[in-house]
Design a protein around this motif. Structure first.
Motif, mmCIF file in Angstrom:
data_model
loop_
_atom_site.group_PDB
_atom_site.id
_atom_site.type_symbol
_atom_site.label_atom_id
_atom_site.label_comp_id
_atom_site.label_asym_id
_atom_site.label_seq_id
_atom_site.Cartn_x
_atom_site.Cartn_y
_atom_site.Cartn_z
ATOM 1 N N THR A 719 0.838 -1.197 0.000
ATOM 2 C CA THR A 719 0.000 0.000 0.000
ATOM 3 C C THR A 719 0.873 1.247 0.000
ATOM 4 O O THR A 719 2.077 1.181 0.277
ATOM 5 N N ARG A 720 0.209 2.342 -0.312
ATOM 6 C CA ARG A 720 0.832 3.660 -0.197
ATOM 7 C C ARG A 720 0.207 4.339 1.015
ATOM 8 O O ARG A 720 -0.949 4.734 0.986
ATOM 9 N N LEU A 721 0.987 4.422 2.060
ATOM 10 C CA LEU A 721 0.506 4.985 3.320
ATOM 11 C C LEU A 721 0.772 6.488 3.310
ATOM 12 O O LEU A 721 1.932 6.909 3.184
ATOM 13 N N LEU A 722 -0.294 7.277 3.441
ATOM 14 C CA LEU A 722 -0.147 8.729 3.379
ATOM 15 C C LEU A 722 -0.308 9.323 4.769
ATOM 16 O O LEU A 722 -1.409 9.353 5.341
ATOM 17 N N LEU A 723 0.803 9.757 5.370
ATOM 18 C CA LEU A 723 0.803 10.370 6.689
ATOM 19 C C LEU A 723 0.929 11.875 6.502
ATOM 20 O O LEU A 723 2.032 12.384 6.283
ATOM 21 N N GLY A 724 -0.212 12.571 6.574
ATOM 22 C CA GLY A 724 -0.189 13.987 6.223
ATOM 23 C C GLY A 724 0.086 14.094 4.738
ATOM 24 O O GLY A 724 -0.649 13.543 3.914
#
Length: 776
Positions: A719-724
């Motif tokens: 997955t592509r984890l988007l933190l902010g």
């Protein structure tokens, strides 16, 4: 009063007549507006003259014309988008012709985003691994990575050493270009993997089939292009962090890259990159394998100075690896060798450790590159110099370890290339160039003998031209090479040094045709004629080949190989279906190969021997790839690779050729909100058939027979984890999911041990950027 008026009128008339006589105001100014470096016409452009307060448009050829000018001084301005403002003072006394040269605005170029792919100057079957595919295989060796390319296998020595095999050809017949430089790292050895850090690459291209005209005579089998990303052009800092962990050998890999473009000096960009890898003994199903650890320490630096029409680049990379060689592959006598071969488990008991003992290899490779380029009315000129230093140390098993390596090989290589990507001449575009290479190989006094000291000098000139019209393209190329060797070989009981000199020269040629039958369907054909001179190891190797645990014996009577290659390819793409089929055939006259021979007992142990021989060979086969998009989220890709390799002289099969293979990938992609994006799960399976097409005398020259067919499934999720605003790409893969026990015909250790068992791989990639308007 009346007389006074007439007198004034007469005087004014005389004055005006005098002025017209001196400056008739019938002068003309003709000119052209061109780009300052390549003299290409600038269009559209407006020419403005202050003194007459008038403007004139340049036509498509950049030309303009002004008439009815009086003699005098004029201020001329040129306005056009994307160029610096231009003005000049002109003294007009007669009809005048001028050429006004404009320069690009530097900041305008930095905003240009090139979306169209540059058309390569070679029609050839090829396949690419982009940044995403490379990231999905991060932590692997370059040879292992390339197995995902259809038609490419890996020749391995355990799981830490792998090199690409393209359509059955490898080593000296494959040219690898690292950042545009031909890699020279003693690649002749079957267990000498490319000394390249794959984290350097932004794109890897595999060219299948002979491509000698462009890349040199040795590229009979194909070419691997390892290309880094261009240096940044936008002011600011960006980079990427990669981490990977492998459960099988408890290997950890960390790689970081940072690059910067200077706001106050936008022409200057730089990049720094480094990788550290450390793994211990690996595990086959049920057992640890002794002394199979690995440690790598790599780093590189690049800088570039880029102006609109010229620039310079420098690049340096250092590759340093320490590899353990399975202890059980070095046997002391025939009984031990037979026991090792017939045992289903490793005969040397082992547990897990990161320690690397004898036998082992230490290899360092340094590469320096300097490039200058400039464009003018002829095209783009490139001048490239490189220096490579390769230092290989091999440590044998000895009774008393004094810390010395038993073999210290140093290979130094310098290359110089000058080429011109010329502009169209009558619709024909292409490249013309000259190449030069100088190489020295040395070993230290007291080393065990394997390859003699030698010097090599080579030079070449080539021309490739391409003509396109409507929906077809025709390409043709020719190259002439000369290569000479001076070798100093120790021979006889007294080890007297004998000098040998060899000189080889010949021509190569290629002819390619591509036609776009429909917007979604094209086909191409490539016919190539290439040759390859025997290499130093093929002529003179005489001793123990450490990593392969065998004795190799050269043949100084070898002749150059001559190859005739035909490649047919078609590609078809629709909304849901994509398919690619290639057929190839290659006849190689005087094909050089290693044939197994009798076993020998030496002071270092009991080993198999291999002799260099020549024959006439014919290799042919097919690569097929079919992809289908079942739904918006669900896709599948099936690949099939077939190869047949005949020894025409013996009317038999060639030895050590890859078996047929098939693979299937199914992937389901989905989104899980703003935080988890680009999610996917995938299953991969590969089937490798048993190689049954072996020489009829196989049992007399090699044993045991090729391993049985095997089927290995893998699984992956990510997955592509988007933190902010910070993206982090995370994936988990399980290779050899069911811990299948198998051996591979192209693995040099197939005589002794199985392939690695289950391996759980965790990967993390975190790109970062401090550049405005930059998306990751």
């Amino acid at each position: 009063m009346h007389r006074a008026r007439w007198a004034l009128a007469i005087m004014l008339s005389l004055a005006a007549g005098y002025v017209r006589a001196q400056s008739p105001c019938r002068l003309t100014l003709a000119g052209s507006v061109v780009e300052t470096h390549n003299f290409e016409p600038v269009y559209p452009a407006v020419v403005y003259i202050d003194e007459i307060n008038r403007s004139f448009d340049a036509d498509e050829s950049g030309k303009f014309h002004v008439d009815s000018l009086c003699a005098g001084r004029y201020t001329v301005h040129v306005h056009t988008a994307g160029y610096d403002h231009f003005d000049v003072l002109l003294d007009i006394a007669n009809d005048t012709t001028v050429r006004l040269r404009l320069a690009h605005e530097a900041h305008m170029l930095s905003q240009v985003e090139v979306r169209q792919e540059r058309i390569p100057t070679i029609i050839q079957s090829k396949e690419q691994m982009d940044k995403t595919a490379i990231a999905a295989n991060s932590g692997k060796t370059l040879g292992d990575m390339l197995q995902s390319v259809n038609g490419v296998n890996a020749m391995s020595t355990g799981p830490t050493i792998a090199k690409p095999v393209i359509h059955g050809l490898h080593s000296n017949r494959i040219v690898t270009l690292n950042n545009g430089i031909r890699q020279e790292d003693q690649q002749w050895g079957g267990e000498h993997a490319p000394n390249i850090d794959p984290f350097l690459a932004n794109n890897i291209t595999v060219i299948k089939g002979a491509a000698s005209v462009r890349y040199g005579t040795d590229a009979i089998g194909g070419v691997v292009l390892v290309e880094p990303a261009p240096l940044p052009s936008k002011p600011g800092t960006s980079g990427e962090l990669n981490l990977a962990g492998f459960s099988n050998n408890r290997m950890g890999v960390a790689s970081a890259m940072v690059e910067h473009n200077f706001k106050n000096v936008p022409e200057l960009s730089m990049r720094l990159q480094g990788t550290f890898k450390k793994g211990g003994n690996y595990r086959v199903p049920g057992y640890w394998v002794d002394n199979t650890g690995v440690e790598e320490r790599n780093y590189s630096a690049a800088a570039g100075w880029r102006k609109p029409h010229y620039g310079a680049e420098v690049f340096y990379s250092h590759f340093d690896t320490e590899l353990g060689i399975y202890t059980g592959s070095h046997t002391g006598n025939l009984k031990d060798l037979e026991a090792a071969i017939h045992s289903s488990v490793p005969l040397v008991p082992a547990g897990f450790t990161y320690d690397i003992g004898r036998p082992k290899q230490d290899v360092e490779h340094d590469l320096f590159k300097a490039k200058l380029y400039a464009d003018n009315r002829q095209g783009v000129w490139n001048l490239i110099y490189s220096y490579q230093h390769n230092f290989r140390q091999e440590y044998d098993i000895v009774r008393k370890d004094d810390g010395r390596a038993q073999l210290n090989l140093t290979l130094n290589t310098q290359t110089l290339n000058l080429n011109l990507d010329h502009k169209a001449i009558g619709g024909v575009k292409g490249q013309i160039g000259v190449d030069g290479i100088y190489q020295t190989n040395n070993f230290q006094n007291g080393d065990r003998l394997f390859i003699p000291t030698y010097n090599s000098l080579g030079g070449a000139a080539y021309l490739i031209e391409r003509y396109s019209k409507n929906n077809w393209t025709l390409e043709a190329g020719v190259r002439y090479d000369n290569r000479s060797y001076e070798m100093f070989n120790a021979e006889g009981p007294s080890q007297q040094i004998i000098r040998y000199a060899f000189n080889y020269n010949s021509a190569s040629a290629t002819l390619g045709f591509r036609q776009q039958l429909k917007p979604n369907w094209q086909w191409s054909a490539t016919l190539a004629n290439a040759w390859r001179a025997p290499q130093a190891n093929e002529l003179f190797s005489a001793g123990f080949h450490h990593g392969a645990a065998r004795i190799e014996l050269g043949n100084k009577n070898l002749r150059p190989e001559r190859s005739y290659n035909l490649n047919l390819e078609t590609e078809y793409t629709r909304k849901k279906l994509s398919a690619e089929v290639s057929l190839y055939g290659q006849y190689i006259r005087d094909y050089i190969f290693l044939e197994p021979g009798a076993d020998v007992l030496t002071i270092r142990g009991y080993f198999k021997t291999f002799h260099y021989r020549q024959t006439n060979a014919f290799l042919y086969g097919s690569d097929v790839s079919v992809g289908y998009k079942w739904t918006e989220h669900f896709t599948s890709t099936a690949k099939l690779s077939l190869l047949r390799a005949r020894d025409l002289s013996a009317n038999d099969w060639l030895i050590l050729m890859p078996a047929d293979r098939a693979s299937l990938n199914v992937r389901y992609g989905f989104e899980m909100g703003e935080v988890l994006q680009e999610c996917y799960v995938a299953l991969n399976a590969r089937y490798i058939a048993e190689q049954v097409r072996i020489p009829s005398n196989f049992d007399a020259i090699d044993y045991p027979r090729p391993p049985a067919a095997y089927f290995v499934p893998d699984a992956e999720a990510g997955t592509r984890l988007l933190l902010g605003k910070q993206p982090i790409y995370v994936s988990v893969a399980v290779t050899n999911m069911f811990n299948v026990k198998y051996r591979d015909y192209l693995d040099a250790f197939r005589y002794f041990i199985d392939q690695p068992g289950r391996n759980v791989v965790l990967r993390l990639r975190m790109p970062f950027s401090f550049i405005k308007d930059q998306t990751n």
